[in-house]
Design an enzyme around this catalytic site. Structure first.
Site, PDB file in Angstrom:
ATOM      1  N   ASP A  12       0.804  -1.227   0.000  1.00 17.64           N
ATOM      2  CA  ASP A  12       0.000   0.000   0.000  1.00 17.64           C
ATOM      3  C   ASP A  12       0.835   1.274   0.000  1.00 17.64           C
ATOM      4  OD1 ASP A  12      -2.204  -1.654   0.084  1.00 17.64           O
ATOM      5  OD2 ASP A  12      -2.316  -1.619   2.269  1.00 17.64           O
ATOM      6  N   LYS A  15       1.748   2.268  -5.079  1.00 13.34           N
ATOM      7  CA  LYS A  15       2.309   1.767  -6.342  1.00 13.34           C
ATOM      8  C   LYS A  15       1.373   2.034  -7.528  1.00 13.34           C
ATOM      9  CE  LYS A  15       2.403  -2.274  -4.399  1.00 13.34           C
ATOM     10  NZ  LYS A  15       2.103  -1.979  -2.979  1.00 13.34           N
ATOM     11  N   LYS A  17      -0.793   4.424  -8.169  1.00 15.83           N
ATOM     12  CA  LYS A  17      -0.691   5.794  -8.658  1.00 15.83           C
ATOM     13  C   LYS A  17       0.624   5.995  -9.420  1.00 15.83           C
ATOM     14  CE  LYS A  17       0.777  10.261  -7.314  1.00 15.83           C
ATOM     15  NZ  LYS A  17       0.644  11.520  -6.636  1.00 15.83           N
ATOM     16  N   ASN A  37      -5.105 -10.156  -3.785  1.00 18.00           N
ATOM     17  CA  ASN A  37      -4.789  -9.591  -2.456  1.00 18.00           C
ATOM     18  C   ASN A  37      -4.352  -8.133  -2.616  1.00 18.00           C
ATOM     19  OD1 ASN A  37      -2.504 -10.546  -3.784  1.00 18.00           O
ATOM     20  ND2 ASN A  37      -1.475 -11.283  -1.952  1.00 18.00           N
ATOM     21  N   GLY A  39      -4.459  -4.246  -3.877  1.00 17.80           N
ATOM     22  CA  GLY A  39      -5.467  -3.217  -4.161  1.00 17.80           C
ATOM     23  C   GLY A  39      -4.702  -1.967  -4.543  1.00 17.80           C
ATOM     24  N   HIS A  40      -4.669  -1.659  -5.831  1.00 18.62           N
ATOM     25  CA  HIS A  40      -3.871  -0.532  -6.319  1.00 18.62           C
ATOM     26  C   HIS A  40      -4.802   0.609  -6.734  1.00 18.62           C
ATOM     27  CE1 HIS A  40      -0.244  -3.353  -7.283  1.00 18.62           C
ATOM     28  NE2 HIS A  40      -0.608  -3.372  -6.021  1.00 18.62           N
ATOM     29  N   GLN A 221       2.033  -5.983  -3.259  1.00 20.77           N
ATOM     30  CA  GLN A 221       2.480  -6.093  -1.862  1.00 20.77           C
ATOM     31  C   GLN A 221       3.764  -5.267  -1.663  1.00 20.77           C
ATOM     32  OE1 GLN A 221       1.528  -9.504  -3.416  1.00 20.77           O
ATOM     33  NE2 GLN A 221      -0.390  -8.511  -2.962  1.00 20.77           N
ATOM     34  N   GLY A 299     -10.720  -2.928   3.393  1.00 18.77           N
ATOM     35  CA  GLY A 299     -11.294  -1.837   4.184  1.00 18.77           C
ATOM     36  C   GLY A 299     -10.822  -1.822   5.637  1.00 18.77           C
ATOM     37  N   ARG A 302      -5.445   0.422   8.648  1.00 18.93           N
ATOM     38  CA  ARG A 302      -4.024   0.065   8.574  1.00 18.93           C
ATOM     39  C   ARG A 302      -3.325   0.514   9.848  1.00 18.93           C
ATOM     40  NH1 ARG A 302      -3.714   2.659   2.690  1.00 18.93           N
ATOM     41  NH2 ARG A 302      -4.548   0.941   1.454  1.00 18.93           N
ATOM     42  N   LYS A 328       2.942   9.997  -0.161  1.00 17.50           N
ATOM     43  CA  LYS A 328       2.145  10.457   0.985  1.00 17.50           C
ATOM     44  C   LYS A 328       2.906  11.411   1.903  1.00 17.50           C
ATOM     45  CE  LYS A 328      -1.469   7.903   1.819  1.00 17.50           C
ATOM     46  NZ  LYS A 328      -2.474   6.857   2.083  1.00 17.50           N
ATOM     47  N   ASP A 330       2.594  14.503   1.928  1.00 16.41           N
ATOM     48  CA  ASP A 330       1.627  15.520   2.377  1.00 16.41           C
ATOM     49  C   ASP A 330       0.933  15.113   3.677  1.00 16.41           C
ATOM     50  OD1 ASP A 330       0.595  13.567   0.370  1.00 16.41           O
ATOM     51  OD2 ASP A 330      -1.338  14.308   1.087  1.00 16.41           O
TER      52      ASP A 330
HETATM   53  P1  GDP Z   1      -0.782   0.416  -3.543  1.00 15.61           P
HETATM   54  O1  GDP Z   1      -1.370  -0.877  -3.099  1.00 15.61           O
HETATM   55  O2  GDP Z   1       0.683   0.488  -3.297  1.00 15.61           O
HETATM   56  O3  GDP Z   1      -1.137   0.784  -4.949  1.00 15.61           O
HETATM   57  O4  GDP Z   1      -1.428   1.534  -2.602  1.00 15.61           O
HETATM   58  P2  GDP Z   1      -2.990   1.638  -2.173  1.00 15.61           P
HETATM   59  O5  GDP Z   1      -3.774   2.073  -3.346  1.00 15.61           O
HETATM   60  O6  GDP Z   1      -3.420   0.408  -1.479  1.00 15.61           O
HETATM   61  O7  GDP Z   1      -2.912   2.741  -1.047  1.00 15.61           O
HETATM   62  C1  GDP Z   1      -2.382   4.010  -1.286  1.00 15.61           C
HETATM   63  C2  GDP Z   1      -3.450   5.055  -0.923  1.00 15.61           C
HETATM   64  O8  GDP Z   1      -2.835   6.316  -0.795  1.00 15.61           O
HETATM   65  C3  GDP Z   1      -4.502   5.228  -1.998  1.00 15.61           C
HETATM   66  O9  GDP Z   1      -5.710   5.580  -1.394  1.00 15.61           O
HETATM   67  C4  GDP Z   1      -3.965   6.381  -2.842  1.00 15.61           C
HETATM   68  O10 GDP Z   1      -4.996   7.111  -3.505  1.00 15.61           O
HETATM   69  C5  GDP Z   1      -3.325   7.223  -1.775  1.00 15.61           C
HETATM   70  N1  GDP Z   1      -2.142   7.991  -2.209  1.00 15.61           N
HETATM   71  C6  GDP Z   1      -1.173   7.659  -3.088  1.00 15.61           C
HETATM   72  N2  GDP Z   1      -0.196   8.598  -3.103  1.00 15.61           N
HETATM   73  C7  GDP Z   1      -0.578   9.538  -2.219  1.00 15.61           C
HETATM   74  C8  GDP Z   1       0.019  10.764  -1.776  1.00 15.61           C
HETATM   75  O11 GDP Z   1       1.105  11.159  -2.166  1.00 15.61           O
HETATM   76  N3  GDP Z   1      -0.677  11.468  -0.828  1.00 15.61           N
HETATM   77  C9  GDP Z   1      -1.871  11.058  -0.333  1.00 15.61           C
HETATM   78  N4  GDP Z   1      -2.458  11.820   0.589  1.00 15.61           N
HETATM   79  N5  GDP Z   1      -2.459   9.922  -0.733  1.00 15.61           N
HETATM   80  C10 GDP Z   1      -1.815   9.173  -1.649  1.00 15.61           C
HETATM   81  P1  IMO Z   2      -0.834  -4.129  -2.323  1.00 19.43           P
HETATM   82  O1  IMO Z   2      -0.379  -4.662  -3.657  1.00 19.43           O
HETATM   83  C1  IMO Z   2      -0.970  -4.574   1.983  1.00 19.43           C
HETATM   84  C2  IMO Z   2      -1.028  -8.654   3.567  1.00 19.43           C
HETATM   85  C3  IMO Z   2      -2.297  -9.117   4.252  1.00 19.43           C
HETATM   86  C4  IMO Z   2      -1.720 -10.114   5.241  1.00 19.43           C
HETATM   87  C5  IMO Z   2      -0.586 -10.740   4.443  1.00 19.43           C
HETATM   88  C6  IMO Z   2      -0.949 -12.045   3.755  1.00 19.43           C
HETATM   89  O2  IMO Z   2      -2.139  -3.431  -2.374  1.00 19.43           O
HETATM   90  O3  IMO Z   2       0.238  -3.342  -1.677  1.00 19.43           O
HETATM   91  P2  IMO Z   2      -2.480 -12.751   1.714  1.00 19.43           P
HETATM   92  O4  IMO Z   2      -3.834 -12.294   1.285  1.00 19.43           O
HETATM   93  O5  IMO Z   2      -1.406 -12.486   0.722  1.00 19.43           O
HETATM   94  O6  IMO Z   2      -2.484 -14.161   2.194  1.00 19.43           O
HETATM   95  O7  IMO Z   2      -2.136 -11.865   3.028  1.00 19.43           O
HETATM   96  O8  IMO Z   2      -0.203  -9.801   3.468  1.00 19.43           O
HETATM   97  N1  IMO Z   2      -1.218  -8.136   2.194  1.00 19.43           N
HETATM   98  C7  IMO Z   2      -1.154  -6.849   1.865  1.00 19.43           C
HETATM   99  N2  IMO Z   2      -0.998  -5.746   2.635  1.00 19.43           N
HETATM  100  N3  IMO Z   2      -1.040  -4.457   0.650  1.00 19.43           N
HETATM  101  C8  IMO Z   2      -1.178  -5.533  -0.140  1.00 19.43           C
HETATM  102  O9  IMO Z   2      -1.123  -5.460  -1.478  1.00 19.43           O
HETATM  103  C9  IMO Z   2      -1.281  -6.803   0.467  1.00 19.43           C
HETATM  104  N4  IMO Z   2      -1.443  -8.066   0.006  1.00 19.43           N
HETATM  105  C10 IMO Z   2      -1.389  -8.865   1.070  1.00 19.43           C
HETATM  106  O10 IMO Z   2      -2.951  -8.047   4.893  1.00 19.43           O
HETATM  107  O11 IMO Z   2      -1.154  -9.425   6.322  1.00 19.43           O
HETATM  108 MG    MG Z   3      -2.867  -1.587  -1.842  1.00 14.15          MG
END
Ligand code: GDP
Ligand code: IMO
Ligand code: MG
Length: 421
Positions: A12, A15, A17, A37, A39-40, A221, A299, A302, A328, A330
């Site tokens: 999270d 990536k 973005k 697993n 969520g981008h 991940q 949901g 974190r 992030k 900011d």
């Molecule tokens: P990913 O799994 O690495 O793609 O990241 P996620 O999408 O799970 O979580 C990143 C969250 O931070 C998302 O809600 C993005 O919209 C948000 N986000 C990404 N870059 C920034 C940033 O620079 N600032 C803020 N405030 N939010 C960001």
């Molecule tokens: P992105 O790509 C954050 C975490 C789960 C759990 C562990 C194992 O959005 O960054 P799994 O479902 O793989 O058996 O879960 O890994 N996890 C993540 N945490 N971002 C993810 O993906 C994740 N994918 C798995 O919360 O702790």
């Molecule tokens: Mg994610």
């Protein structure tokens, strides 16, 4: 040439973005591991979209997107994702290719994931329950069904055989949930998936590379969730690090050029497992609130804490990170004081190394404090305009890691990314 974007923490990092931002400079965007697993999050025409299996280049219509062999793919989730993507692209099938060697997540994999977590009780991993672990187990256990098998006339018997095996396991774990609805949905989704461009991903990508095409590999991940180098057993079941690009796409190591490591300006983790810099106080709560730190897939709130340079240095090492992208930033705008972890104290001894296991020891993070910049940076376009306090914070991180932060993300929007001059 292949460049890689991957997460350096526990996922999270933002990536999605970042891949969306850089995609215009490439011909192919390819996922190499993980599955639903992930969520981008990215924004298309101001609409928030969360992708789970489809690469984050899908909204750039002239780009090819490839789901590589290292991915485990759930047809049901793919179908739902296609519905999400549909309004924003003319034809989502046109530019989406799937490797024949990618493994398929069955409904019983999801059930097994759930049963396994229930059996673990308090020691549960906090899995996303998408069937990732069981699907990879069937891959390494040499039982799994691959996407190419969906096109085979023997698919049904292969499927029934594996399902029966899973059912026996589920029975032995006293898993009583009725999953018959899941199966119907799955078989419909398999039919849907058969209409995609199912290719020999390794030839596809290497043929393109030999024509001079540029590939962007998108990690899922984060490095601390890597099955070998993460905080085992609280990890995912794939190699999330740059080595996973070679095995997950079929490209040779010398084809990889830039490894862009994405890190938040602080740190988060979702699910169970060790997190040395976790904050249990108001500051942690503040980070969660301002950073909107709730899982994009599940949901769940974190867990939040300060940036952990011990873990980051380790991640830079195992990935061969060539440049850093800090996201992030900011979120820290309102903090008077920022801490960074520079060492772990374990049994009275200080170390800059990540121990092989972090679950059975007590780690006291050694923190160094910095003055916060205390102003809104979300509209900043140029690195000259970044606050001095931020430069001090980032320069310390650069020196500690021996890798430079090249971009700072100052908001979730596509245009909120400052290139460091
Ligand atoms: P990913 O799994 O690495 O793609 O990241 P996620 O999408 O799970 O979580 C990143 C969250 O931070 C998302 O809600 C993005 O919209 C948000 N986000 C990404 N870059 C920034 C940033 O620079 N600032 C803020 N405030 N939010 C960001
Ligand atoms: P992105 O790509 C954050 C975490 C789960 C759990 C562990 C194992 O959005 O960054 P799994 O479902 O793989 O058996 O879960 O890994 N996890 C993540 N945490 N971002 C993810 O993906 C994740 N994918 C798995 O919360 O702790
Ligand atoms: Mg994610």
């Amino acid at each position: 040439m292949v460049d890689v974007i991957l997460g350096l923490q526990w996922g999270d990092e933002g990536k999605g973005k970042i891949v969306d931002y850089f995609a215009p400079g490439y011909d192919i965007v390819a996922r190499f591991q993980g599955g639903p697993n992930a969520g981008h999050t990215l924004y298309v025409k101001d609409k928030k979209i969360v992708l789970h299996q489809i690469p984050s280049g899908i909204f750039h219509e002239d780009k090819i997107n490839l789901i590589g062999n290292g991915v485990v793919l759930d047809p049901v989730i793919l179908r739902k994702e296609c519905e999400t993507v549909k309004p924003f692209v003319s034809d989502y099938r046109k530019n989406l290719f799937i490797s024949k060697r990618a493994h398929v997540i069955l409904p019983t994999h999801r059930a097994l994931d759930k049963a396994s977590e229930l059996a673990k009780g308090n020691e549960k991993i906090g899995s996303t329950l998408k069937g990732i672990g069981p699907a990879y187990m069937d891959k390494t256990g040499r039982n799994g069904i691959r996407v190419g098998d969906l096109l085979d006339k023997n698919f049904t018997s292969h499927y029934i055989k594996l399902r029966l095996k899973h059912q026996k396991l589920l029975d032995s774990m006293h898993f009583g949930e009725d999953i018959s609805d899941w199966e119907e949905e799955f078989l419909e989704a398999v039919e849907f998936m058969r209409q995609f461009k199912i290719v020999n991903g390794e030839y596809f990508i290497n043929d393109n590379l030999s024509k001079g095409k540029k590939v962007l590999a998108e990690g899922a991940q984060g490095s601390m969730l890597d099955v070998d180098f993460g905080t085992f057993p609280f990890v995912t079941s794939s190699n999330t690090i740059s080595a996973g690009v070679c095995s997950g796409l079929g490209v040779a190591p010398q084809k990889i050029k830039e490894v862009m490591g994405v890190t938040k300006a602080y740190c988060t983790r979702v699910g169970g497992g060790p997190f040395p810099t976790e904050l249990f106080d108001e500051t942690g709560e503040e980070l969660r609130k301002i950073g909107q730190e709730f899982g994009a897939t599940t949901g769940r709130p974190r867990r939040c804490g300060w940036i952990d340079l011990v873990a980051l240095r380790f991640a830079c090492m195992v990935n061969g990170v060539t440049q850093l992208i800090m996201t992030k930033a900011d979120v820290l705008d309102k903090f008077e004081k920022l801490d960074v972890c520079t060492e772990y104290e374990i049994n009275g001894e200080k170390t800059k190394e990540v121990p092989f296991q972090l679950s059975r020891i007590e780690i006291k993070p050694q923190l160094k404090s910095f003055k916060g910049w205390n102003r809104d940076i979300t509209a900043t376009k140029s690195s000259d305009q970044l606050p001095e306090e931020m430069k001090t914070y980032v320069n310390f991180i650069n020196d500690y890691l021996g890798v430079q932060v090249r971009y700072i993300s100052n908001g979730p929007g596509r245009d909120q990314l400052v290139k460091i001059k």
